[in-house]
Enzyme design. Sequence first.
Site, short mmCIF file in Angstrom:
data_model
loop_
_atom_site.label_atom_id
_atom_site.label_comp_id
_atom_site.label_asym_id
_atom_site.label_seq_id
_atom_site.Cartn_x
_atom_site.Cartn_y
_atom_site.Cartn_z
N GLY A 196 -13.05 3.23 2.31
CA GLY A 196 -12.99 4.49 1.56
C GLY A 196 -11.55 4.78 1.16
CB SER B 141 -11.42 -2.96 2.50
OG SER B 141 -12.16 -1.95 3.13
N1 LIG Z 1 -0.07 2.46 -2.57
C1 LIG Z 1 -0.86 2.80 -1.55
N2 LIG Z 1 -2.21 2.84 -1.70
C2 LIG Z 1 -3.00 3.18 -0.68
N3 LIG Z 1 -2.54 3.47 0.59
C3 LIG Z 1 -1.22 3.41 0.81
C4 LIG Z 1 -0.31 3.10 -0.25
N4 LIG Z 1 0.94 3.14 0.26
C5 LIG Z 1 0.85 3.47 1.56
N5 LIG Z 1 -0.45 3.65 1.90
C6 LIG Z 1 -0.88 3.91 3.28
O1 LIG Z 1 -1.43 2.68 3.75
C7 LIG Z 1 -2.74 2.84 4.22
C8 LIG Z 1 -3.71 1.85 3.59
O2 LIG Z 1 -3.55 0.60 4.13
P1 LIG Z 1 -4.75 -0.44 4.09
O3 LIG Z 1 -4.27 -1.66 4.78
O4 LIG Z 1 -5.97 0.21 4.61
O5 LIG Z 1 -4.92 -0.69 2.51
S1 LIG Z 1 -5.70 -1.88 1.76
O6 LIG Z 1 -6.99 -2.05 2.45
O7 LIG Z 1 -4.89 -3.08 1.84
O8 LIG Z 1 -5.87 -1.41 0.38
C9 LIG Z 1 -3.18 4.23 3.83
O9 LIG Z 1 -3.78 4.73 5.00
P2 LIG Z 1 -5.10 5.60 4.99
O10 LIG Z 1 -4.66 6.91 4.40
O11 LIG Z 1 -5.46 5.69 6.45
O12 LIG Z 1 -6.18 4.91 4.19
C10 LIG Z 1 -1.92 4.98 3.46
O13 LIG Z 1 -1.49 5.77 4.54
#
Ligand SMILES: Nc1ncnc2c1ncn2[C@@H]1O[C@H](COP(=O)(O)OS(=O)(=O)O)[C@@H](OP(=O)(O)O)[C@H]1O
Length: 198
Positions: A32, A106
């Site tokens: 999500g 993801s």
């Molecule tokens: N550019 C960008 N886009 C989305 N998210 C960002 C970005 N930069 C930093 N973050 C922080 O990194 C967390 C997402 O990491 P993930 O490893 O779950 O991302 S991915 O599955 O590789 O897309 C995400 O954590 P969650 O908020 O828990 O989802 C963010 O805190």
Amino acid sequence: MTENIVWHHHNVTHEDRCKQKNQKPCVLWFTGLSGSGKSTVANAVESLLLENGNHSYLLDGDNVRHGLNKDLSFSEEDRVENIRRIGEVTKLFTDAGLIVLSAFISPFKQDRQQVRDLHGSGDFIEVFVDTPLEVCEQRDPKGLYKKARAGDIKNFTGLDSPYEAPEAPEIHLKTDEYSIDELAQQVLQHLGANGFIS
Ligand SMILES: Nc1ncnc2c1ncn2[C@@H]1O[C@H](COP(=O)(O)OS(=O)(=O)O)[C@@H](OP(=O)(O)O)[C@H]1O
Ligand SMILES: Nc1ncnc2c1ncn2[C@@H]1O[C@H](COP(=O)(O)OP(=O)(O)O)[C@@H](O)[C@H]1O
């Protein structure tokens, strides 16, 4: 690459480890948007599993990106590699007999499908943490949407980087309709109904 490398068979089998833990291992793959509630719900589920006497491990995007995957950025290529590695880790942990919870954005269908294929045999449970972008942005628990809107973070999921929602997730959680406790119970109910836990 795997030339000259021979697979070792171990004395203690996967079945031995499952029997010892009295559970059927699986991966609860939470996917999500940022701020949708992946970590919050996964944490609540893990607490319920502990109370129920189950053995689990929670892998969280922010934490894994501090260690194993600290060399990866948020480019499309690195997100693909991020999920590939996590997929392999979840495979090791389910082989160890654990119920694995993973909380990564993801964003790409194909990468989630690859992890599903890696597991096979129905133990990959896709959990769509379905929260409208406006709600995530309003919550903004880490202030990242604000930074992204201000141009301080590039390639932010949902804004200038895509999120491909699951079409047929095993579990569909609507976080703007149910409380955290109710959502965690929905996940536990699925595990019970499908024989993963008793
Ligand atoms: N550019 C960008 N886009 C989305 N998210 C960002 C970005 N930069 C930093 N973050 C922080 O990194 C967390 C997402 O990491 P993930 O490893 O779950 O991302 S991915 O599955 O590789 O897309 C995400 O954590 P969650 O908020 O828990 O989802 C963010 O805190
Ligand atoms: N019903 C709900 N389910 C999940 N999170 C909720 C809900 N209602 C409010 N929230 C809040 O939304 C935020 C979700 O943040 P987080 O779990 O870190 O999301 P993610 O891991 O997807 O980035 C938390 O501050 C949480 O308390």
